[in-house]
Motif scaffolding. Structure first.
Motif, PDB file in Angstrom:
ATOM      1  N   ARG A  19     162.098  22.395 -59.614  1.00  0.00           N
ATOM      2  CA  ARG A  19     161.231  21.459 -60.328  1.00  0.00           C
ATOM      3  C   ARG A  19     161.041  20.218 -59.476  1.00  0.00           C
ATOM      4  O   ARG A  19     162.007  19.572 -59.078  1.00  0.00           O
ATOM      5  N   LEU A  20     159.787  19.902 -59.214  1.00  0.00           N
ATOM      6  CA  LEU A  20     159.441  18.708 -58.454  1.00  0.00           C
ATOM      7  C   LEU A  20     159.009  17.601 -59.406  1.00  0.00           C
ATOM      8  O   LEU A  20     158.385  17.862 -60.427  1.00  0.00           O
ATOM      9  N   SER A  21     159.340  16.373 -59.028  1.00  0.00           N
ATOM     10  CA  SER A  21     158.899  15.197 -59.779  1.00  0.00           C
ATOM     11  C   SER A  21     158.265  14.208 -58.821  1.00  0.00           C
ATOM     12  O   SER A  21     158.640  14.140 -57.650  1.00  0.00           O
ATOM     13  N   CYS A  22     157.328  13.433 -59.328  1.00  0.00           N
ATOM     14  CA  CYS A  22     156.681  12.404 -58.527  1.00  0.00           C
ATOM     15  C   CYS A  22     156.357  11.228 -59.440  1.00  0.00           C
ATOM     16  O   CYS A  22     155.597  11.382 -60.394  1.00  0.00           O
ATOM     17  N   ALA A  23     156.929  10.073 -59.125  1.00  0.00           N
ATOM     18  CA  ALA A  23     156.720   8.881 -59.932  1.00  0.00           C
ATOM     19  C   ALA A  23     155.908   7.859 -59.152  1.00  0.00           C
ATOM     20  O   ALA A  23     156.218   7.549 -58.001  1.00  0.00           O
ATOM     21  N   ALA A  24     154.879   7.337 -59.797  1.00  0.00           N
ATOM     22  CA  ALA A  24     154.058   6.284 -59.211  1.00  0.00           C
ATOM     23  C   ALA A  24     154.570   4.935 -59.692  1.00  0.00           C
ATOM     24  O   ALA A  24     154.861   4.758 -60.877  1.00  0.00           O
ATOM     25  N   SER A  25     154.674   3.998 -58.750  1.00  0.00           N
ATOM     26  CA  SER A  25     155.146   2.660 -59.112  1.00  0.00           C
ATOM     27  C   SER A  25     154.377   1.622 -58.314  1.00  0.00           C
ATOM     28  O   SER A  25     153.783   1.917 -57.280  1.00  0.00           O
ATOM     29  N   GLY A  26     154.426   0.366 -58.800  1.00  0.00           N
ATOM     30  CA  GLY A  26     153.739  -0.716 -58.115  1.00  0.00           C
ATOM     31  C   GLY A  26     152.716  -1.374 -59.022  1.00  0.00           C
ATOM     32  O   GLY A  26     152.861  -1.372 -60.239  1.00  0.00           O
ATOM     33  N   SER A  27     151.678  -1.918 -58.410  1.00  0.00           N
ATOM     34  CA  SER A  27     150.628  -2.634 -59.165  1.00  0.00           C
ATOM     35  C   SER A  27     149.625  -1.622 -59.718  1.00  0.00           C
ATOM     36  O   SER A  27     148.591  -1.364 -59.123  1.00  0.00           O
ATOM     37  N   ILE A  28     149.948  -1.072 -60.866  1.00  0.00           N
ATOM     38  CA  ILE A  28     149.158   0.012 -61.449  1.00  0.00           C
ATOM     39  C   ILE A  28     148.512  -0.442 -62.746  1.00  0.00           C
ATOM     40  O   ILE A  28     149.205  -0.887 -63.657  1.00  0.00           O
ATOM     41  N   PHE A  29     147.182  -0.338 -62.806  1.00  0.00           N
ATOM     42  CA  PHE A  29     146.468  -0.597 -64.044  1.00  0.00           C
ATOM     43  C   PHE A  29     146.290   0.700 -64.832  1.00  0.00           C
ATOM     44  O   PHE A  29     146.408   0.709 -66.057  1.00  0.00           O
ATOM     45  N   SER A  30     145.977   1.770 -64.091  1.00  0.00           N
ATOM     46  CA  SER A  30     145.727   3.060 -64.739  1.00  0.00           C
ATOM     47  C   SER A  30     145.877   4.166 -63.702  1.00  0.00           C
ATOM     48  O   SER A  30     145.689   3.939 -62.507  1.00  0.00           O
ATOM     49  N   VAL A  31     146.224   5.355 -64.169  1.00  0.00           N
ATOM     50  CA  VAL A  31     146.336   6.524 -63.294  1.00  0.00           C
ATOM     51  C   VAL A  31     145.410   7.611 -63.823  1.00  0.00           C
ATOM     52  O   VAL A  31     145.495   7.983 -64.994  1.00  0.00           O
ATOM     53  N   ASP A  32     144.536   8.098 -62.964  1.00  0.00           N
ATOM     54  CA  ASP A  32     143.609   9.167 -63.358  1.00  0.00           C
ATOM     55  C   ASP A  32     144.259  10.510 -63.019  1.00  0.00           C
ATOM     56  O   ASP A  32     145.350  10.802 -63.477  1.00  0.00           O
ATOM     57  N   GLY A  33     143.637  11.312 -62.203  1.00  0.00           N
ATOM     58  CA  GLY A  33     144.193  12.620 -61.870  1.00  0.00           C
ATOM     59  C   GLY A  33     145.451  12.520 -61.026  1.00  0.00           C
ATOM     60  O   GLY A  33     145.607  11.607 -60.210  1.00  0.00           O
ATOM     61  N   MET A  34     146.371  13.459 -61.248  1.00  0.00           N
ATOM     62  CA  MET A  34     147.570  13.590 -60.430  1.00  0.00           C
ATOM     63  C   MET A  34     147.695  15.055 -60.032  1.00  0.00           C
ATOM     64  O   MET A  34     147.275  15.953 -60.781  1.00  0.00           O
ATOM     65  N   GLY A  35     148.261  15.299 -58.865  1.00  0.00           N
ATOM     66  CA  GLY A  35     148.346  16.688 -58.436  1.00  0.00           C
ATOM     67  C   GLY A  35     149.387  16.921 -57.365  1.00  0.00           C
ATOM     68  O   GLY A  35     150.010  15.984 -56.860  1.00  0.00           O
ATOM     69  N   TRP A  36     149.554  18.187 -57.070  1.00  0.00           N
ATOM     70  CA  TRP A  36     150.459  18.616 -56.008  1.00  0.00           C
ATOM     71  C   TRP A  36     149.692  19.450 -54.992  1.00  0.00           C
ATOM     72  O   TRP A  36     148.899  20.330 -55.359  1.00  0.00           O
TER      73      TRP A  36
END
Length: 119
Positions: A19-36
């Motif tokens: 199982r892979l995980s990926c976390a986005a951090s920082g100056s984020i207003f919104s996140v649209d598509g995410m993928g591998w």
């Protein structure tokens, strides 16, 4: 600045799971598509799976029925559950996300995590 941090790669036997995980951090207003995506030695980077902010999913034919992508919007995190692994799944897996920050929308990439499947 936005960072994508991946975790969960490693070594598995054929037929096993990771199982892979990926976390986005920082100056984020919104996140649209995410993928591998993944890139095997000597090959081009290819889409494995992606998921919209509304949880609509899309998979490469080669992983349909074996991999499941999901996301937690509250945590800005995307997951990839990989079952029934095959040696041909061996590659570096990269997380991708389209993120809105103070300066607009940009695509970001993680540093990559190695997945190795032994036969």
């Amino acid at each position: 600045q936005v960072h994508l941090v991946e975790s969960g790669g490693g070594l598995a036997q054929a037929g096993g799971s990771l199982r892979l995980s990926c976390a986005a951090s920082g100056s984020i207003f919104s996140v649209d598509g995410m993928g591998w995506y993944r890139q095997a030695p000597g090959k081009s980077r290819e889409l494995v799976a992606d998921v919209s902010s509304g949880h609509s999913t899309n998979y490469a034919t080669s992983v349909k029925g074996r991999f499941t992508i999901s996301r937690d919007n509250a945590k800005n995190t995307v997951y990839l559950q990989m079952n029934s692994l095959k040696p041909e799944d061996t590659a570096v897996y990269y997380c991708n996300a389209r993120v809105a920050g103070p300066e607009g929308w940009f695509d970001y990439w993680g540093q990559g995590t190695q997945v190795t499947v032994s036969s």
